[in-house]
Design a protein around this motif. Sequence first.
Motif, mmCIF file in Angstrom:
data_model
loop_
_atom_site.group_PDB
_atom_site.id
_atom_site.type_symbol
_atom_site.label_atom_id
_atom_site.label_comp_id
_atom_site.label_asym_id
_atom_site.label_seq_id
_atom_site.Cartn_x
_atom_site.Cartn_y
_atom_site.Cartn_z
ATOM 1 N N THR A 526 12.453 -13.960 -5.193
ATOM 2 C CA THR A 526 13.438 -13.571 -4.180
ATOM 3 C C THR A 526 12.894 -13.720 -2.763
ATOM 4 O O THR A 526 13.658 -13.946 -1.831
ATOM 5 C CB THR A 526 13.876 -12.107 -4.398
ATOM 6 N N LYS A 551 18.733 -8.498 -5.965
ATOM 7 C CA LYS A 551 18.585 -7.476 -4.927
ATOM 8 C C LYS A 551 19.786 -7.420 -3.990
ATOM 9 O O LYS A 551 19.856 -6.568 -3.102
ATOM 10 C CB LYS A 551 17.305 -7.737 -4.128
ATOM 11 N N ASN A 553 23.664 -6.685 -2.848
ATOM 12 C CA ASN A 553 24.593 -5.615 -3.209
ATOM 13 C C ASN A 553 25.835 -6.182 -3.878
ATOM 14 O O ASN A 553 26.002 -7.402 -3.984
ATOM 15 C CB ASN A 553 24.965 -4.775 -1.985
#
Length: 851
Positions: A526, A551, A553
């Motif tokens: 990431t 990660k 939302n």
Amino acid sequence: MRAATWQLEEEMMAEIDEHRLCASLCQYMEDWAHFIHRLGDSSCIILDTFARSERDLPLKELVAVTARQLPVWSGDMTVLKEDLQDFRNRNMAVVIFAGSEEKNAKVLAEDLTKEGIPALYSPSTTQWTSQHITVMCGGLSAGAEFPDAGIVFITHGRPLSKKRKYRQKSKNRGMDIHSLSELQVGDYVVHATHGIGLYQGVHQLNVQGLIKDYLKLQYAKGDILYVPVTQLDLVSKYIGSSEDATVRLHRLGGQEWQNTKSRVKSAVKDLAANLIKLYSQRMASKGYAFSEDLDWQYDFERHFEYEETEDQLRCSQEIKQDMMRPVPMDRLLCGDVGFGKTEVALRAAFKCVSEGKQCAILVPTTILALQHFQTVTKRFEGFPTRIEMLSRFCTAKQQHETIKRLARGEVDIIIGTHRLLSKDIQFKDLGLFIVDEEQRFGVTQKERLKELTPHVDVLTLSATPIPRTLNMALSGIRDMSIIEEAPQDRHPVQTFVLEQDNAILCDAIRRELRRGGQVYYLHNRTEDIERVAASLQLRIPEARVGFAHGKMNEEELSEIWRRVMEQEMDVLVCTTIIETGVDVANVNTLIIENADRFGLSQLHQLRGRVGRSSRRAFAYLTFTRGKALSDISTKRLEAMREFTEFGAGFRIAMRDMELRGAGNLLGAQQHGHMESVGYDLYLKLLGDAVAEQKGELPQKREEECLIDLPISAHIPESYIRENAARLDIYRRIADIRTMEDSLDVYDELIDRFGEPPQAVQGLIEVALLRNMAAYLGIVEVHQNEKQVLLYPRTLDMELGGKLTKAMTGRVLISAGAKPYYAIRIVEGLTALDTLRQALEEVSKEMEENKG
């Protein structure tokens, strides 16, 4: 190399110990370091399967010959035309090998020309050109593409007819999964009578003027065993230790193998008792017995928008039958990615909620929970069913409200991640718990699941079950349903393994974009995923590139998936969040960076994210340029490239068992026993012990019977060229038990290879007669001048009487040191005719007496 060196050293030491070899003459093979040193002084070319540099050997030049293996063309003209159009757009010369018949090649050239594709039949090798397609006679084991040379070779094959259904054998799933056709020279095998040996290939031997095929097996101290192809059912591939160097070969004629089997038989009795205790506890538990299907159930199943496969219908019926029993269900549903496990599970869920019970669906990731929620909501549309979701996509307030409604019984189906296993989750009346992708959950979660469902039906779904689950299912402790049939109009994913090469990968992306498709680019870090996406955008400016990872939302991920689903994004750079369940039919190219870092089952799951439509899909598994791969990583990538056909999930699971070890059922105490006899035989012994603990009569083990008659019984290479295919058919023939089996094999041969020659027909008949003779206690059959001699394990005068009655005036019974029944061959009949007549008459009389 390590295993081969170890094996040679062991054999040399044995020869020296027995004074058959002088110690100063035992250097038959150089060690690796010395070998590398000598290569450095010579001019040589090193060929490697995967394009990479060589760490131990300084190379003057690294030449990458780009060659991509293509799958065998099945005969589908739609697929061929799509591929040819792409090759012609890239100005490639194409050569099609249309099989051994000249007529087929000419017809194919004519058909392509009628479709507007210029094609010419060529009887011999010519100067190939991109101006037209060249069609020739012949065939290859696989097709190949050479982009730098601008040429493509496509080869025709005859796959098993999709429409014809062959009788499924329920016994020994492991044997079906791990076909002998996968054997490579040097692999370890287990012979039921002689133990563990090394496979040395198929050899033709001239026996009394007749050519016959034999498997050559090498045992300890140079012993060699030739196994007739009619006895392939006695041989299985060895699955045990993950390190081949620890495998010990047995000696022919010794007692070591028999002692080992006896020791394992004794050990599995205790294990079987513990397994049966668990099984008995479940069977003694009182569960809810669902009723027969209602009208609503039929209505729900009719609303399925696709045509079900027969396997889907069978598995659905098996699960519903379990749900109607008064004991809790514990069933494993296995099926390759994209084979329709979800629909089968939803039919069970509908049966549950239609009787007022609640159903829980546990999934490993939030993305899969969201997709399942959308799928279930759409599938249950029009039915009064309340569906909710529990995952991190839901706010704390939403989760709190859902949990309260769940406890009050106001929610019929709840879909969630690990949150479903939390202590605060209470059901009012739970009837069915579905676990999707079982291999993704750990021991803690599974223990919590047991606490939640002591009296509840449990259905577990998996494409590549973990070894422990597979063990439990194959040994009969857990029930198992299997979906082996692929949906219609699906094609296997074409898989490439290569060093990271941006030019090739960009070409692959552009190729997908040209046909209106989309691409997954998996970069599993990431911290720099945004940089990778930006780099791709620079290299392919015409593409619309985005990125996604775990990660993000809920709002960000939802927007990403909307853009992917609505084809507003061409390339999605992502992490492994796509691994389970994500289904986007238009994404048909997958690129995985650093594929050597992933597990075998995980790679198979990831590859399953493409190829979910009628369009051909591609997967590129890459590793860092110049990196020396470990043995395990190499085997994983080789397995992914090798197992591309439908149903490969089972083979992936079994190969995973080889690489990681077979695991255990209840503890580690039996692992050494499993390694000492191999997984297949261990499973047989455990199955017998389990049956004995259940109070069932042990299945009568068929005696080994050797039929040695002067008849031609083999598969000529002119009929089946590929060695792997011939081995597979030999195994199918060796598994023949009944007349129905023999007819199935005969029909399969006609479908795949044409009318069998006389030698193959003789092989099928010998296999059938061998089983009939073994059933009567006959262990050997030979011809002696004008007599057929049948040697029993023990002389049976009742059988002798039946033979005498059936073959009046032609039978002689000898009660000597090696007793036998001798049947005289009358004029006009062969030895095989005589044996067939005798066995059929005796079997017929025995059946009449039973009646």
